[in-house]
Design a protein around this motif. Sequence first.
Motif, short mmCIF file in Angstrom:
data_model
loop_
_atom_site.label_atom_id
_atom_site.label_comp_id
_atom_site.label_asym_id
_atom_site.label_seq_id
_atom_site.Cartn_x
_atom_site.Cartn_y
_atom_site.Cartn_z
N PHE A 87 26.14 41.61 38.50
CA PHE A 87 25.68 41.94 39.76
C PHE A 87 24.92 43.23 40.89
O PHE A 87 26.05 43.85 40.33
CB PHE A 87 27.63 41.78 40.60
N THR A 93 28.66 46.37 51.51
CA THR A 93 29.37 46.96 50.80
C THR A 93 29.58 48.21 51.06
O THR A 93 30.59 48.80 50.22
CB THR A 93 29.60 46.38 49.41
N CYS A 118 38.06 43.69 40.31
CA CYS A 118 36.13 43.04 39.99
C CYS A 118 35.09 44.01 40.66
O CYS A 118 34.46 43.72 41.78
CB CYS A 118 35.85 41.94 41.39
N GLY A 170 40.13 42.56 32.59
CA GLY A 170 40.87 41.90 33.01
C GLY A 170 40.60 40.75 34.07
O GLY A 170 40.03 40.96 34.79
N ASP A 171 42.02 40.21 34.55
CA ASP A 171 41.77 39.38 35.12
C ASP A 171 42.49 39.19 36.59
O ASP A 171 43.79 39.58 36.36
CB ASP A 171 42.73 37.71 34.33
N ASN A 191 35.60 43.21 45.98
CA ASN A 191 34.29 43.06 46.73
C ASN A 191 34.10 41.34 45.46
O ASN A 191 33.74 41.85 44.43
CB ASN A 191 33.16 43.91 46.30
C1 LIG Z 1 30.43 39.94 44.13
S1 LIG Z 1 31.03 40.95 41.99
C2 LIG Z 1 30.73 42.91 42.72
C3 LIG Z 1 30.87 43.37 41.79
C4 LIG Z 1 31.26 44.55 42.77
N1 LIG Z 1 32.71 45.48 43.45
C5 LIG Z 1 29.78 45.27 43.64
O1 LIG Z 1 30.44 44.86 44.94
O2 LIG Z 1 28.64 45.60 43.59
C6 LIG Z 1 32.40 40.14 41.47
C7 LIG Z 1 32.77 40.70 40.06
O3 LIG Z 1 34.04 40.71 39.88
C8 LIG Z 1 34.33 39.78 38.61
N2 LIG Z 1 35.11 39.27 38.61
C9 LIG Z 1 35.12 37.45 38.78
N3 LIG Z 1 36.05 36.67 38.34
C10 LIG Z 1 37.02 37.96 38.27
C11 LIG Z 1 38.21 37.94 37.90
N4 LIG Z 1 38.96 37.00 37.90
N5 LIG Z 1 38.83 39.18 37.24
C12 LIG Z 1 38.74 40.33 37.41
N6 LIG Z 1 36.59 40.19 37.63
C13 LIG Z 1 36.35 39.42 38.41
C14 LIG Z 1 33.11 39.84 38.17
O4 LIG Z 1 32.15 39.16 36.99
C15 LIG Z 1 31.41 40.71 39.17
O5 LIG Z 1 31.39 41.63 37.71
#
Ligand SMILES: C[S@@+](CC[C@H](N)C(=O)[O-])C[C@H]1O[C@@H](n2cnc3c(N)ncnc32)[C@H](O)[C@@H]1O
Length: 284
Positions: A87, A93, A118, A170-171, A191
């Motif tokens: 992303f 942000t 995330c 991690g999730d 985010n």
């Molecule tokens: C909208 S992007 C934001 C990335 C970064 N925080 C930014 O502001 O540029 C959301 C990110 O969350 C990750 N993501 C989605 N579901 C997730 C989960 N359940 N646990 C951890 N990361 C997750 C995605 O792979 C993605 O990289």
Amino acid sequence: MRASLHDATQVLKDAAVPSPAVDAELIAAHVLGVQRTRLGLTPFFSDGQAEDFDTLIARRAKREPLQYITGVAAMGEIDVAVGPGVFIPRPETELLLGWALASLEACGAHPPLVMDLCSGTGALALAIAHARPDADVHAIEIDPAALEWLQRNRQLREAAGDSTITVYRGDVTDLSLLSEFTGAIDVIVANPPYVPSAANVTAEVADFEPPAAVFAGQDGLDVIRPMVANVARLLRSGGAVGIEHDDSNGAGVCAILEGHGGFSDVVEHCDLAGKPRFVTANRI
Ligand SMILES: C[S@@+](CC[C@H](N)C(=O)[O-])C[C@H]1O[C@@H](n2cnc3c(N)ncnc32)[C@H](O)[C@@H]1O
């Protein structure tokens, strides 16, 4: 080069690229290795550069995001590397980053413990570590492709002299995530993916960015809803969270935080266009 720029702008205009002249100039500056403001002082492309320029303009004309082509995006005072599979950090942000830095200033913890849920490229985590070298920053990301960018950016920032961050796969909806930090975190930023699945997005997003980084179910809350219980578990009493969201979901995210019962001072924040953009709250 003027002629090349003029032709390239027309190519991008024909492809309905939103800011064709600016993008043509930024791509030219990237090829020449100069700031966009120095283009007027750099009148010619070499033959090789002219070829590279045409190739990159053709990619942009297919609506590939400008940042995937130039390979960088900005957050706060730093640049992060970006490309296919991750992303692209967005200018809006920066507001969440500003809030996080102000919260760290106010919280007075030494060293402050910070989590970026995330994390994607790591833009937020790394911009916080840059601004607050004393902070102990932890970044969580689920997607292996994004994690590669995150590790690369961690190394780049470390090489540039910033303090390091700790990266985890991690999730953020998994309630056993990083149990060693339960009740310990001073500030959490998130985010997460938040776009409702039926929303109209640009070709750049629809055709190039990873869908799981952008979309979060029918109402855009499929990640935020279960993540909030984890935020409540991880924050110390008095700790603060800021969660970015879709502009249709300001009230929805406030309701989730208020409905949890573990938060006070739930506040909606708007972006520069006046749209609801992130919600903050304190852990009771
Ligand atoms: C909208 S992007 C934001 C990335 C970064 N925080 C930014 O502001 O540029 C959301 C990110 O969350 C990750 N993501 C989605 N579901 C997730 C989960 N359940 N646990 C951890 N990361 C997750 C995605 O792979 C993605 O990289």
